[in-house]
Design a protein around this motif. Structure first.
Motif, PDB file in Angstrom:
ATOM      1  N   PRO A 359       0.821  -1.213   0.000  1.00 49.94           N
ATOM      2  CA  PRO A 359       0.000   0.000   0.000  1.00 49.94           C
ATOM      3  C   PRO A 359       0.856   1.265   0.000  1.00 49.94           C
ATOM      4  CG  PRO A 359      -0.886  -1.601   1.541  1.00 49.94           C
ATOM      5  CD  PRO A 359       0.452  -2.127   1.086  1.00 49.94           C
ATOM      6  N   LEU A 360       0.262   2.358  -0.474  1.00 49.89           N
ATOM      7  CA  LEU A 360       1.020   3.572  -0.745  1.00 49.89           C
ATOM      8  C   LEU A 360       1.776   4.112   0.462  1.00 49.89           C
ATOM      9  CD1 LEU A 360       1.894   5.891  -2.572  1.00 49.89           C
ATOM     10  CD2 LEU A 360      -0.268   7.034  -2.053  1.00 49.89           C
ATOM     11  N   GLN A 361       1.139   4.206   1.615  1.00 49.46           N
ATOM     12  CA  GLN A 361       1.801   4.863   2.736  1.00 49.46           C
ATOM     13  C   GLN A 361       3.071   4.130   3.148  1.00 49.46           C
ATOM     14  OE1 GLN A 361      -0.612   6.301   5.999  1.00 49.46           O
ATOM     15  NE2 GLN A 361      -2.394   6.577   4.689  1.00 49.46           N
ATOM     16  N   GLU A 362       3.010   2.801   3.238  1.00 47.15           N
ATOM     17  CA  GLU A 362       4.204   2.031   3.595  1.00 47.15           C
ATOM     18  C   GLU A 362       5.258   2.078   2.484  1.00 47.15           C
ATOM     19  OE1 GLU A 362       0.900   0.682   6.145  1.00 47.15           O
ATOM     20  OE2 GLU A 362       1.106   1.007   3.976  1.00 47.15           O
ATOM     21  N   ALA A 363       4.798   2.017   1.226  1.00 48.31           N
ATOM     22  CA  ALA A 363       5.738   2.060   0.102  1.00 48.31           C
ATOM     23  C   ALA A 363       6.439   3.406   0.026  1.00 48.31           C
ATOM     24  CB  ALA A 363       4.985   1.773  -1.202  1.00 48.31           C
ATOM     25  N   LEU A 364       5.666   4.477   0.170  1.00 50.65           N
ATOM     26  CA  LEU A 364       6.235   5.824   0.121  1.00 50.65           C
ATOM     27  C   LEU A 364       7.233   6.027   1.239  1.00 50.65           C
ATOM     28  CD1 LEU A 364       6.311   8.763  -0.886  1.00 50.65           C
ATOM     29  CD2 LEU A 364       4.242   9.195   0.460  1.00 50.65           C
ATOM     30  N   LEU A 365       6.884   5.564   2.423  1.00 52.61           N
ATOM     31  CA  LEU A 365       7.791   5.708   3.572  1.00 52.61           C
ATOM     32  C   LEU A 365       9.104   4.984   3.325  1.00 52.61           C
ATOM     33  CD1 LEU A 365       8.048   6.774   6.488  1.00 52.61           C
ATOM     34  CD2 LEU A 365       7.161   4.571   7.253  1.00 52.61           C
ATOM     35  N   LEU A 366       9.044   3.782   2.738  1.00 49.32           N
ATOM     36  CA  LEU A 366      10.263   3.020   2.461  1.00 49.32           C
ATOM     37  C   LEU A 366      11.148   3.765   1.460  1.00 49.32           C
ATOM     38  CD1 LEU A 366      11.671   0.169   2.902  1.00 49.32           C
ATOM     39  CD2 LEU A 366      10.734  -0.378   0.654  1.00 49.32           C
ATOM     40  N   VAL A 367      10.559   4.269   0.384  1.00 47.88           N
ATOM     41  CA  VAL A 367      11.334   4.958  -0.647  1.00 47.88           C
ATOM     42  C   VAL A 367      11.943   6.244  -0.091  1.00 47.88           C
ATOM     43  CG1 VAL A 367      11.160   6.185  -2.857  1.00 47.88           C
ATOM     44  CG2 VAL A 367      10.049   3.960  -2.570  1.00 47.88           C
ATOM     45  N   HIS A 368      11.128   7.043   0.583  1.00 44.72           N
ATOM     46  CA  HIS A 368      11.623   8.302   1.158  1.00 44.72           C
ATOM     47  C   HIS A 368      12.740   8.037   2.161  1.00 44.72           C
ATOM     48  CE1 HIS A 368      11.555  12.308   2.992  1.00 44.72           C
ATOM     49  NE2 HIS A 368      11.433  11.710   4.160  1.00 44.72           N
ATOM     50  N   ASN A 369      12.537   7.103   3.088  1.00 41.74           N
ATOM     51  CA  ASN A 369      13.533   6.814   4.110  1.00 41.74           C
ATOM     52  C   ASN A 369      14.840   6.303   3.518  1.00 41.74           C
ATOM     53  OD1 ASN A 369      12.794   7.476   6.722  1.00 41.74           O
ATOM     54  ND2 ASN A 369      11.489   5.691   6.978  1.00 41.74           N
ATOM     55  N   THR A 370      14.734   5.435   2.522  1.00 45.87           N
ATOM     56  CA  THR A 370      15.939   4.866   1.916  1.00 45.87           C
ATOM     57  C   THR A 370      16.780   5.947   1.243  1.00 45.87           C
ATOM     58  OG1 THR A 370      14.727   2.811   1.519  1.00 45.87           O
ATOM     59  CG2 THR A 370      16.813   3.084   0.368  1.00 45.87           C
ATOM     60  N   LEU A 371      16.120   6.848   0.519  1.00 44.71           N
ATOM     61  CA  LEU A 371      16.855   7.928  -0.139  1.00 44.71           C
ATOM     62  C   LEU A 371      17.478   8.871   0.887  1.00 44.71           C
ATOM     63  CD1 LEU A 371      14.420   8.733  -3.094  1.00 44.71           C
ATOM     64  CD2 LEU A 371      16.596   7.501  -3.208  1.00 44.71           C
ATOM     65  N   LEU A 398       1.948  14.209   0.902  1.00 44.67           N
ATOM     66  CA  LEU A 398       3.128  15.077   0.908  1.00 44.67           C
ATOM     67  C   LEU A 398       3.775  15.094   2.291  1.00 44.67           C
ATOM     68  CD1 LEU A 398       1.960  18.130  -1.254  1.00 44.67           C
ATOM     69  CD2 LEU A 398       3.031  15.996  -1.980  1.00 44.67           C
ATOM     70  N   ALA A 399       2.977  15.053   3.343  1.00 46.05           N
ATOM     71  CA  ALA A 399       3.523  15.043   4.700  1.00 46.05           C
ATOM     72  C   ALA A 399       4.344  13.786   4.958  1.00 46.05           C
ATOM     73  CB  ALA A 399       2.393  15.144   5.728  1.00 46.05           C
ATOM     74  N   LEU A 400       3.979  12.690   4.291  1.00 46.65           N
ATOM     75  CA  LEU A 400       4.686  11.422   4.505  1.00 46.65           C
ATOM     76  C   LEU A 400       5.929  11.280   3.628  1.00 46.65           C
ATOM     77  CD1 LEU A 400       1.661   8.970   4.848  1.00 46.65           C
ATOM     78  CD2 LEU A 400       3.094   9.909   6.664  1.00 46.65           C
ATOM     79  N   ALA A 497       5.972  10.111  15.090  1.00 46.83           N
ATOM     80  CA  ALA A 497       6.268   9.165  16.163  1.00 46.83           C
ATOM     81  C   ALA A 497       5.806   7.757  15.805  1.00 46.83           C
ATOM     82  CB  ALA A 497       5.586   9.612  17.454  1.00 46.83           C
ATOM     83  N   LEU A 498       4.709   7.684  15.051  1.00 49.70           N
ATOM     84  CA  LEU A 498       4.148   6.390  14.691  1.00 49.70           C
ATOM     85  C   LEU A 498       4.965   5.689  13.619  1.00 49.70           C
ATOM     86  CD1 LEU A 498       1.678   4.535  15.163  1.00 49.70           C
ATOM     87  CD2 LEU A 498       0.545   5.754  13.303  1.00 49.70           C
ATOM     88  N   LEU A 499       5.532   6.471  12.700  1.00 46.93           N
ATOM     89  CA  LEU A 499       6.276   5.918  11.579  1.00 46.93           C
ATOM     90  C   LEU A 499       7.764   6.198  11.743  1.00 46.93           C
ATOM     91  CD1 LEU A 499       3.881   7.235   8.800  1.00 46.93           C
ATOM     92  CD2 LEU A 499       3.897   4.947   9.788  1.00 46.93           C
ATOM     93  N   PRO A 500       8.621   5.221  11.525  1.00 49.96           N
ATOM     94  CA  PRO A 500      10.069   5.438  11.685  1.00 49.96           C
ATOM     95  C   PRO A 500      10.643   6.270  10.547  1.00 49.96           C
ATOM     96  CG  PRO A 500       9.642   3.223  10.856  1.00 49.96           C
ATOM     97  CD  PRO A 500       8.303   3.832  11.139  1.00 49.96           C
ATOM     98  N   TYR A 501      11.426   7.282  10.890  1.00 46.93           N
ATOM     99  CA  TYR A 501      12.078   8.115   9.890  1.00 46.93           C
ATOM    100  C   TYR A 501      13.582   8.087  10.109  1.00 46.93           C
ATOM    101  CZ  TYR A 501       7.841   9.917   7.828  1.00 46.93           C
ATOM    102  OH  TYR A 501       6.659  10.018   7.149  1.00 46.93           O
ATOM    103  N   LEU A 502      14.339   7.914   9.003  1.00 47.49           N
ATOM    104  CA  LEU A 502      15.789   7.848   9.085  1.00 47.49           C
ATOM    105  C   LEU A 502      16.397   9.237   9.029  1.00 47.49           C
ATOM    106  CD1 LEU A 502      15.160   4.859   8.505  1.00 47.49           C
ATOM    107  CD2 LEU A 502      17.172   4.807   7.017  1.00 47.49           C
TER     108      LEU A 502
END
Length: 536
Positions: A359-371, A398-400, A497-502
């Motif tokens: 799903p988009l939110q998890e996928a977007l978070l993975l791509v953003h965090n990895t970059l 956009l916030a994610l 806080a809910l989602l991990p950010y690198l």
């Protein structure tokens, strides 16, 4: 029954009834009734605002009558206004209202359960900002070290990939005309650039899939000459390499030969009447390094236009391998479009629609965090698509971590789509997703062009009001701490806080991997630039 039969049989029956009533003169009320129905049917055929009435004269009014039933009856006997399967009545209504420039306000408070897990909101400011212009834009493809780069100033809300063939000629004309009027971009889909994409001159993102339609040799391999011929068009602003799509990732597709008309065959560079195949994978590359080299080749051949790729996230190590290839080769795409697993398509196996693709939110978070973790986020813009309809959908995305959003079904609703879910049958009742000439005639291009432009403009106006209430001046200022999500009836958390950010560069320090979220600790070490397979 064929549409031609439905359309004219209805009028024929009414006309016969009218004639009989004239003969049976004592039943004057029947004469008046049938005469009125005949007038309604003729008016339906001649009007240009409602595609459903043009295709189904008289009969369409029964649907409109049902829509007008009191909300209490509709809620309990027909359809819940908030039940999104796949889009709720409320979601569709907001698009119709903004496309028609009707009031989009709603009385009596929210219909959502604000104490249900998953409910989200944006925190507002006591000191709201003043937003002067709702035409929010971002630059894609700016490379200070590349003098040949041709950056593109894109709207933060655009038309997602939908091919000619999946959509009708009139639908493509209206979408592109709306994009030109509204100043936003129109993704061609992998079916390539048709004459209908070119006619109105709206900005195009040319999507190139595994079939290399529009830039292929007869054997299906990539053709540089044909690519340059299309990519050099001033109307083409960006090049998008499609790896996968959220609705059916890893599947490929076949357009049956019976549907491959001369027009579609000419557009795609295939033979008419034969099955048109989109393989599940690309033939021009087989490793992350080769894929980036192909992207660089496309960027060079296009004269420096922003070039990137679209994908649905599957195995994490595969995307990690692409990022490692960026680090190893020094080649970075100008953008990545993340397509969520909730995305739609004209036809897909139910197992793929329901159970394949992140799903988009998890996928977007993975791509953003990895970059971010690889110190590459400032070099690569991120687009996102997957059930994005309202200004809040855009703001949340956009916030994610996204820079801009694309919508396919939202703009289909603006064209008049009623979610009949007949896209794969060629019997679309509103002329949006069909190649039937009679059905698509109901979609009047001039009217729907303005609706597409109005939907875009009014959605961005709503976005401007939303971010102003949060004390911001541009959507790019949205961050995870602006978004709040309920995780239980009595507990909420900020998305930050809910989602991990690198932190920037964390993935490059091997000593930090053990404290990162498991997806990075487990799969980053085994990902490799030389292969999409993990190290064993």
């Amino acid at each position: 029954m064929r549409l031609f039969s439905v359309r004219y049989l209805t009028l024929f029956v009414v006309a016969v009834a009218c004639a009989l009533s004239l003969i049976l003169s004592e039943h004057y009320w029947l004469t008046l009734l049938t005469g009125a129905l005949t007038a309604v049917g003729v008016a339906d055929l001649l009007q240009t605002r409602r595609a459903l009435r043009r295709n189904y004269p008289i009969l369409a009014h029964f649907r409109f009558i049902l829509e007008g039933i009191r909300p209490e009856i509709r809620q309990y006997f027909l359809e819940d206004d908030t039940e999104a399967k796949p889009f709720s009545r409320n979601q569709r209504s907001i698009v119709y209202q903004r496309a028609k420039v009707e009031t989009d306000k709603r009385p009596f408070g929210t219909q959502l359960d604000v104490y249900e897990a998953g409910y989200e909101w944006i925190n507002h400011s006591i000191a709201p900002a003043k937003v002067a212009d709702h035409n929010f834009r971002i630059d894609i493809g700016s490379h200070p070290d590349c003098p040949r780069a041709l950056p593109y100033s894109a709207s933060v809300f655009n038309v997602s990939a939908m091919s000619f063939g999946a959509l009708s000629a009139n639908a493509i004309l209206a979408l592109n005309g709306g994009a030109r009027v509204g100043g936003f971009m129109h993704d061609t889909g992998e079916g390539s650039i048709s004459s209908y994409h070119r006619q109105n001159g709206g900005d195009l993102v040319w999507e190139i899939g595994s079939g290399y339609f529009g830039c292929r040799h007869p054997d299906g391999t990539f053709s540089e000459e044909k690519f340059v011929a299309n990519a050099s068009s001033p109307q083409v602003k960006m090049i998008e390499l499609k790896l996968s799509q959220g609705a059916k990732p890893g599947h490929g597709g076949v357009l049956p030969g019976a549907k491959v008309t001369i027009e579609i065959a000419t557009t795609r560079g295939v033979l008419p009447g034969l099955d048109c195949i989109s393989p599940a994978s690309h033939a021009e590359f087989s490793t992350p390094l080769e894929m980036l080299a192909f992207i660089e080749r496309l960027r060079t051949l296009s004269g420096g236009k922003p070039t990137g790729f679209k994908l649905a996230i599957g195995h994490p190590w595969e995307f990690f391998g692409i990022v490692k290839a960026m680090l190893a080769s020094g080649i970075t795409p100008d953008f990545i479009v993340v397509d969520g697993g909730e995305g739609g398509t004209g036809a897909a196996p139910v197992e793929f629609t329901d159970h394949v693709g992140t799903p988009l939110q998890e996928a977007l978070l993975l791509v953003h965090n990895t970059l971010v973790g690889a110190n590459l986020r400032d070099k690569v813009k991120i687009g996102a698509s997957g059930k994005i309809i309202t200004a809040f959908d855009i703001a949340r995305t956009l916030a994610l971590g996204a820079d801009w959003c694309n919508s396919a079904r939202g703009f289909m609703f603006a064209l008049g789509c009623i979610q009949s879910q007949n896209c794969h049958t060629d019997r679309c009742p509103t002329g949006v997703a069909t190649q039937d000439a009679l059905r698509q005639r109901a979609l009047v291009v001039e009217d729907k062009t303005s609706r597409v432009a109005h939907f875009h403009q009014n959605t961005l106006k709503a976005l401007a009001e939303l971010i102003a209430a949060a004390g911001l001046e541009h959507p790019s200022q949205l961050k995870p701490h602006h978004l709040v999500r309920r995780i239980s009836p009595n507990q909420v958390k900020l998305a930050s806080a809910l989602l991990p950010y690198l932190e920037p560069g964390e993935l490059l320090d091997s000593s930090q991997l053990s404290r990162l979220p498991p997806v990075f600790g487990l799969y980053w070490p085994v990902a490799q630039a030389e292969s999409f397979h993990p190290l064993t």
